[in-house]
Design a protein around this motif. Sequence first.
Motif, mmCIF file in Angstrom:
data_model
loop_
_atom_site.group_PDB
_atom_site.id
_atom_site.type_symbol
_atom_site.label_atom_id
_atom_site.label_comp_id
_atom_site.label_asym_id
_atom_site.label_seq_id
_atom_site.Cartn_x
_atom_site.Cartn_y
_atom_site.Cartn_z
ATOM 1 N N SER A 152 0.813 -1.220 0.000
ATOM 2 C CA SER A 152 0.000 0.000 0.000
ATOM 3 C C SER A 152 0.848 1.273 0.000
ATOM 4 O O SER A 152 0.508 2.259 -0.669
ATOM 5 C CB SER A 152 -0.939 0.010 1.210
ATOM 6 O OG SER A 152 -1.842 -1.061 1.148
ATOM 7 N N HIS A 153 1.944 1.266 0.766
ATOM 8 C CA HIS A 153 2.779 2.467 0.865
ATOM 9 C C HIS A 153 3.382 2.823 -0.492
ATOM 10 O O HIS A 153 3.370 3.993 -0.916
ATOM 11 C CB HIS A 153 3.889 2.249 1.895
ATOM 12 C CG HIS A 153 4.799 3.426 2.060
ATOM 13 N ND1 HIS A 153 4.398 4.583 2.705
ATOM 14 C CD2 HIS A 153 6.079 3.646 1.639
ATOM 15 C CE1 HIS A 153 5.393 5.461 2.677
ATOM 16 N NE2 HIS A 153 6.424 4.922 2.037
ATOM 17 N N LYS A 157 2.574 6.094 -3.175
ATOM 18 C CA LYS A 157 3.641 6.921 -3.747
ATOM 19 C C LYS A 157 3.452 7.091 -5.251
ATOM 20 O O LYS A 157 3.545 8.210 -5.783
ATOM 21 C CB LYS A 157 4.993 6.263 -3.447
ATOM 22 C CG LYS A 157 6.175 6.949 -4.103
ATOM 23 C CD LYS A 157 7.468 6.167 -3.862
ATOM 24 C CE LYS A 157 8.625 6.754 -4.665
ATOM 25 N NZ LYS A 157 9.871 5.959 -4.478
#
Length: 279
Positions: A152-153, A157
Motif C-alpha cells: 500500500s505504501h 507513492k
Amino acid sequence: MNIAEHYCDARDFTKAMECYRDALAQDPDNVAASLALAKLHISTGELEECQNICSLLLQKNPNNEEAIVVLANVLFQRNQHTEAIHHFQQLLKKRPDNFTALATLIDLLRRAGKGEESSRFLDTAERSSAKIPLSPGFNYCKGLHAWYSGNSHIALKHFNLARKDSAWGEKAVLAMIWICLNPDNDTLGGEVFANTEPERLVAERKENDTLSVKAAEKLLHDLRPTNAQSAMKVRILENYCLIATQSKQNVERALDSFMEVVATQSDHVPASWALLSLS
C-alpha cells in the motif's frame, strides 16, 4: 451518441443499445458507436456479441488499439487467458506507452490469479524509454500493481505522482482513497458491531483510522465528478468514509444510502457488497 450516453448514465442499457445501433445503421463505419456498443455488451454479460463487434473492427483496422483492449478483456472473461495475454503482449510490444492497455492487463491478471506476471510488462514498458518512468499513466500502472501486491505504501507513492494528471488523476485519487480507508483489505464496518480486540489495540487502531479517514476525506474533496458514473463512485466512497469512522450513527447513515443505491441499481456490486458485509 449523446442520447445513448444519457441512457448509459441512467443504466437503461436497452435504449442505449438502440441508439448506438441507429447510429450504425446510418453510418456502418462509425467506430466510436461500435466500440461503445461492444462495451455495453460487456456490461450486460453478452460477451460473444462484444467479441464479434471487436473482431469486425479489427478486420477493418488491425491497429485499432481500443478494440484490441476490449477484445482481450472479453477473452479474459471467457477464461481464454493465453489468447488474451497474447493480444496485450502484441499491442504493448508496438506501443509500450499504451497505459490504458497496461492498466487493464494488470487488473485482469490480478483477477485471474496471475498478478505476478504484471511485473514483466511493467519492466518492458520502463525499459522502452527514459521518459516513461515519469509518465502519470505509468505511475498509475505501477501503483495498481503495488496495491494488488499488498504494498500500500508504494502504491500511494505512485498514485500520488499521477493524481494531478487530467487523464489519470481521478482513477489515481479513487485508488488512494480506497487504500486510506482500507489499507489491509479488511472488511469495513464489521468491527463497529462486534469488536473483540483488547482495549489498547482498539484505541491505537481508532487513532490510525481517524487519520486515514481524514486523508480520504481530503482526497474526496479534490474530486470533481464529470458524469453520473463518477458521481456514483464519489457517493460510494463518501459512504465508506462514514463506515470507517466506526460510529454506529455514521454506519447507519451509510447503510441508508447504500440501500437507496441498491433500490435503483440492484446490480451495483460495491453497494450490495457493503450491505452484505454490514448485515
